[in-house]
Scaffold this active site. Structure first.
Site, mmCIF file in Angstrom:
data_model
loop_
_atom_site.group_PDB
_atom_site.id
_atom_site.type_symbol
_atom_site.label_atom_id
_atom_site.label_comp_id
_atom_site.label_asym_id
_atom_site.label_seq_id
_atom_site.Cartn_x
_atom_site.Cartn_y
_atom_site.Cartn_z
ATOM 1 N N HIS A 165 89.296 72.322 77.304
ATOM 2 C CA HIS A 165 88.170 72.695 76.283
ATOM 3 C C HIS A 165 86.903 71.822 76.905
ATOM 4 O O HIS A 165 85.756 72.664 76.928
ATOM 5 C CB HIS A 165 88.619 72.274 75.012
ATOM 6 C CG HIS A 165 87.702 72.086 73.916
ATOM 7 N ND1 HIS A 165 87.425 72.892 72.793
ATOM 8 C CD2 HIS A 165 86.413 71.303 73.737
ATOM 9 C CE1 HIS A 165 86.530 72.787 72.241
ATOM 10 N NE2 HIS A 165 85.800 71.896 72.604
ATOM 11 N N GLU A 166 86.853 70.587 77.016
ATOM 12 C CA GLU A 166 85.803 69.944 77.567
ATOM 13 C C GLU A 166 85.126 70.393 78.853
ATOM 14 O O GLU A 166 83.980 70.885 78.914
ATOM 15 C CB GLU A 166 86.026 68.349 77.586
ATOM 16 C CG GLU A 166 86.358 67.766 76.371
ATOM 17 C CD GLU A 166 85.330 68.145 75.212
ATOM 18 O OE1 GLU A 166 84.087 68.142 75.434
ATOM 19 O OE2 GLU A 166 85.631 68.046 74.146
HETATM 20 ZN ZN LIG Z 1 83.896 71.125 71.897
#
Ligand SMILES: [Zn+2]
Length: 292
Positions: A165-166
């Site tokens: 996600h990051e």
């Molecule tokens: Zn985020």
């Protein structure tokens, strides 16, 4: 930088952002339709299983090199501050080694989402802090806080989902897009003028770097990162369902007198629903990765 790190600052999420529409809202659908129409030009999108369209062209107002340089400087500063407080994990720290092992499996699957990532010097560091937090700056500079690993008791699959996600925020250049939109609304005019050559390069780097630490992403950005991160992690051999258990743990943490953002904000449920819809799209990638 991300909803993960914004858990403790719910007030900052007043829905004034022009992109802050829930994934299921008509506004989101309209944006998605536009992205689909424009998506043919997205780098590597032909092989992507999740559908997030192409990145906003607005982001080009901020040169990628400038932002990546700023991020590199800001990252070094964050690490130096952590080191000074004896809070930066050493290379031999078991949790840091675990993070490095997961990153090694994800990084090969990042370049289809951004060709510049081919030249990025990915870095992963672990900072001793109770914060439930993790982020990735432009150019692939990642930090995890021990709080997110310890308090949520994340397994490797869930860590991979956070990391994916990051990474996706960086790959999709959400910071670049946010900063460009900030300029468009006048808040960042001084930075705009500096980018146009009216200020010194050092000032530009410092200004952008400082903004990186306080940047708020839109819910659309968050949804994109959830889906791109899910695909990257699945391709790396991490169980897709972990994306759902991860956010369930986040929600549970918010109900225990911890960060209140998720308990009062519908995006917690929305993002889980959106992830569940996309699990079947990446299941075969996960199985493929397991077969090696
Ligand atoms: Zn985020």
């Amino acid at each position: 930088m991300c909803f993960i790190c914004n858990l403790k600052t719910p007030a900052a999420h007043a829905d004034t952002d022009i992109d802050a529409a829930a994934p299921s809202s008509p506004r989101w659908q309209a944006r998605r339709a536009f992205l689909l129409a424009a998506g043919a030009g997205a780098a590597g999108s032909a092989m992507a299983q999740v559908d997030v369209g192409s990145s906003s062209s607005l982001r080009k107002l901020v040169p990628a090199e400038t932002l990546e340089n700023s991020a590199r400087q800001q990252y070094a500063k964050v690490l130096a501050e952590a080191r000074a407080q004896n809070a930066l994990a050493s290379d031999g720290h078991p949790q840091l080694q675990r993070l490095h092992a997961i990153a090694q499996k994800l990084i090969p699957h990042t370049t289809p989402w951004n060709q510049r990532a081919r030249d990025w010097k990915w870095q992963v560091n672990l900072i001793g802090s109770k914060q439930i937090n993790a982020w990735c700056m432009p150019g692939g500079k990642i930090a995890f806080y021990t709080g997110i690993l310890d308090q949520l008791r994340l397994n490797d699959d869930e860590v991979a989902m956070i990391m994916g996600h990051e990474m996706a925020h960086a790959l999709r250049e959400h910071a670049r897009e946010r900063l460009a939109k900030t300029q468009a609304t006048g808040i960042g005019l001084s930075i705009a003028s500096q980018l146009l050559g009216l200020g010194s390069l050092g000032d530009v780097a410092a200004s952008l770097g400082t903004q990186l630490l306080t940047l708020k992403y839109s819910r659309d950005d968050e949804t994109e990162s959830d889906l791109v991160g899910l695909e990257i992690a699945a391709r790396g051999g991490y169980r897709p369902e972990a994306s759902v258990t991860l956010w369930q743990k986040m929600q549970a943490a918010s109900g225990n007198g911890g960060p209140s953002f998720l308990s009062t904000h519908p995006s917690g449920n929305n993002r889980i629903e959106e992830l569940q819809v996309n699990l079947p799209k990446v299941q075969h990638l996960y199985e493929q990765a397991l077969r090696g």
